[in-house]
Design a protein around this motif. Structure first.
Motif, PDB file in Angstrom:
ATOM      1  N   SER A  61     -28.011   8.394  42.911  1.00 37.47           N
ATOM      2  CA  SER A  61     -29.090   9.129  42.249  1.00 37.47           C
ATOM      3  C   SER A  61     -30.237   9.328  43.231  1.00 37.47           C
ATOM      4  O   SER A  61     -30.423   8.544  44.159  1.00 37.47           O
ATOM      5  CB  SER A  61     -29.581   8.362  41.025  1.00 37.47           C
ATOM      6  OG  SER A  61     -28.565   8.264  40.046  1.00 37.47           O
ATOM      7  N   GLY A  63     -30.331  18.460  42.986  1.00 33.46           N
ATOM      8  CA  GLY A  63     -29.562  17.316  42.506  1.00 33.46           C
ATOM      9  C   GLY A  63     -30.376  16.078  42.200  1.00 33.46           C
ATOM     10  O   GLY A  63     -29.821  15.028  41.887  1.00 33.46           O
ATOM     11  N   VAL A  89     -21.696  14.001  36.955  1.00 35.56           N
ATOM     12  CA  VAL A  89     -23.037  13.876  37.525  1.00 35.56           C
ATOM     13  C   VAL A  89     -23.442  12.404  37.523  1.00 35.56           C
ATOM     14  O   VAL A  89     -22.691  11.546  37.046  1.00 35.56           O
ATOM     15  CB  VAL A  89     -24.057  14.730  36.735  1.00 35.56           C
ATOM     16  CG1 VAL A  89     -23.738  16.211  36.867  1.00 35.56           C
ATOM     17  CG2 VAL A  89     -24.091  14.325  35.253  1.00 35.56           C
ATOM     18  N   ARG A  92     -26.310  20.614  34.606  1.00 30.52           N
ATOM     19  CA  ARG A  92     -24.895  21.016  34.574  1.00 30.52           C
ATOM     20  C   ARG A  92     -24.568  21.682  33.241  1.00 30.52           C
ATOM     21  O   ARG A  92     -23.839  22.676  33.187  1.00 30.52           O
ATOM     22  CB  ARG A  92     -24.021  19.775  34.783  1.00 30.52           C
ATOM     23  CG  ARG A  92     -22.523  20.021  34.642  1.00 30.52           C
ATOM     24  CD  ARG A  92     -21.944  20.684  35.872  1.00 30.52           C
ATOM     25  NE  ARG A  92     -20.515  20.830  35.745  1.00 30.52           N
ATOM     26  CZ  ARG A  92     -19.895  21.883  35.194  1.00 30.52           C
ATOM     27  NH1 ARG A  92     -20.610  22.893  34.704  1.00 30.52           N
ATOM     28  NH2 ARG A  92     -18.577  21.940  35.122  1.00 30.52           N
ATOM     29  N   GLN A 137     -29.416  15.599  35.742  1.00 27.27           N
ATOM     30  CA  GLN A 137     -28.360  16.461  36.267  1.00 27.27           C
ATOM     31  C   GLN A 137     -27.341  16.824  35.191  1.00 27.27           C
ATOM     32  O   GLN A 137     -26.699  17.871  35.257  1.00 27.27           O
ATOM     33  CB  GLN A 137     -27.687  15.798  37.468  1.00 27.27           C
ATOM     34  CG  GLN A 137     -28.567  15.760  38.707  1.00 27.27           C
ATOM     35  CD  GLN A 137     -29.081  17.136  39.089  1.00 27.27           C
ATOM     36  OE1 GLN A 137     -28.297  18.065  39.254  1.00 27.27           O
ATOM     37  NE2 GLN A 137     -30.395  17.274  39.233  1.00 27.27           N
ATOM     38  N   LYS A 140     -25.750  14.685  47.241  1.00 25.62           N
ATOM     39  CA  LYS A 140     -25.107  14.849  45.938  1.00 25.62           C
ATOM     40  C   LYS A 140     -23.708  15.435  46.069  1.00 25.62           C
ATOM     41  O   LYS A 140     -22.850  15.208  45.222  1.00 25.62           O
ATOM     42  CB  LYS A 140     -25.962  15.740  45.025  1.00 25.62           C
ATOM     43  CG  LYS A 140     -27.309  15.144  44.659  1.00 25.62           C
ATOM     44  CD  LYS A 140     -27.206  13.768  44.010  1.00 25.62           C
ATOM     45  CE  LYS A 140     -26.559  13.792  42.661  1.00 25.62           C
ATOM     46  NZ  LYS A 140     -26.568  12.445  42.003  1.00 25.62           N
TER      47      LYS A 140
END
Length: 232
Positions: A83, A103, A212, A221, A217, A76
Motif C-alpha cells: 500500500s 495507486g 487491489v 477499480r 483502490q 503498484k
C-alpha cells in the motif's frame, strides 16, 4: 507474505534525510510497526519494494530520478500488495487525484502530527481509507467523469466492461458502493444492520476479488469497471 504477529513493515521514501528521520522517529515507538528501509528517490523506493516487499510505503511526491507518482505506478504494478501513502506539503485535490489514480491509498501532509501520521498508516494497513468522506466522494465523482470521457462510446455496437474473474456477490456490491461513498466500516455496518466484523470480512473479499491492496483502490477499480453506476 507477512508472518502472523510480526510487525507491519514500512518503507519511507523522501529525498530529504531530515524528513525521513522525522517520519522514522514518529513511528519508532509504535507497536507493530517497523521501518525496514529508507529511500532517497523514487527509483530507490521501487528497488527497495522489489527486494523487501513492505506492507506500506510512505512516498514523497517530488523526488529526483523518479518522482513519487511514477514510483507509485511502478510499485503498484510490480508489488501490488504494498500500500502507498503519499507524503506531501501540498494539500491540493489535483495532487491527491493523481496520487489515487497512480495507486495510492491516500496522502498525509508533511506537517501532520504523530497521531495523524500513525492513524493514517494504521487505517491504510487495516484496509481503510485515510481520506475523509467528502474528499473521497469528490475524487470518485471526478474519476468517474474522467472515465466516462475517456471511454466515450464509439458509433456501433457497444462492448461490455470486462467481467471480473471472480464476480462480486450482491452483498459485496452493496458494500462496495457504500465504501466508495467514503463510509467507514462502522457506518456501513449501521446502514446495513450487520456487525462491523462482517463488513470487514466482506471488504477483505472485495479487495481480493478486485486485485487491489486497499479500499481506496477498490473504489477506483470499481469506478473503472463500471460497478458504481452513473456519477452525479
Amino acid at each position: 507474505m507477512r508472518a502472523k504477529n510480526s510487525p507491519f513493515r514500512l518503507l519511507v521514501a523522501d529525498d530529504h534525510a531530515i524528513a525521513r528521520e522525522g517520519v522514522r522517529a514518529m513511528l519508532a515507538s509504535e507497536q507493530n510497526l517497523e521501518v525496514v528501509g529508507e529511500a532517497q528517490d523514487g527509483r530507490e523506493a521501487l528497488d527497495f519494494c522489489r527486494r523487501l516487499q513492505p506492507d506500506l510505503a510512505l512516498m514523497d511526491v517530488r523526488m529526483p530520478k523518479m518522482n513519487g507518482l511514477e514510483a507509485t505506478r511502478e510499485i503498484k504494478t510490480q508489488c501490488p500488495g504494498t500500500s502507498i501513502l503519499m507524503l506531501t506539503t501540498y494539500e491540493d485535490l489535483d495532487y491527491l487525484f493523481e496520487a489515487v489514480k497512480a495507486g495510492a491509498g491516500g496522502y498525509v501532509i508533511k506537517d501532520a502530527t504523530k497521531r495523524e501520521l500513525t492513524d493514517a498508516v494504521r487505517r491504510t494497513l487495516r484496509g481503510e481509507s485515510p481520506l475523509d468522506q467528502e474528499l473521497a466522494m469528490r475524487l470518485l465523482q471526478r474519476l468517474g467523469r474522467e472515465e466516462e470521457q475517456r471511454a466515450a462510446p464509439p458509433p456501433g455496437p457497444q462492448k461490455s466492461p470486462e467481467p471480473l474473474p471472480d464476480p462480486l456477490t450482491p452483498r459485496e456490491l452493496e458494500i462496495l458502493r457504500l465504501l466508495a461513498q467514503g463510509m467507514t466500516n462502522r457506518q456501513i455496518s449501521e446502514e446495513l444492520v450487520v456487525s462491523a466484523a462482517t463488513v470487514k470480512v466482506h471488504i477483505e473479499h472485495i479487495i481480493a476479488k478486485l486485485g487491489v491492496s486497499d479500499r481506496t483502490q477498490a473504489a477506483v477499480r470499481a469506478s473503472q469497471a463500471g460497478l458504481l453506476g452513473p456519477t452525479e
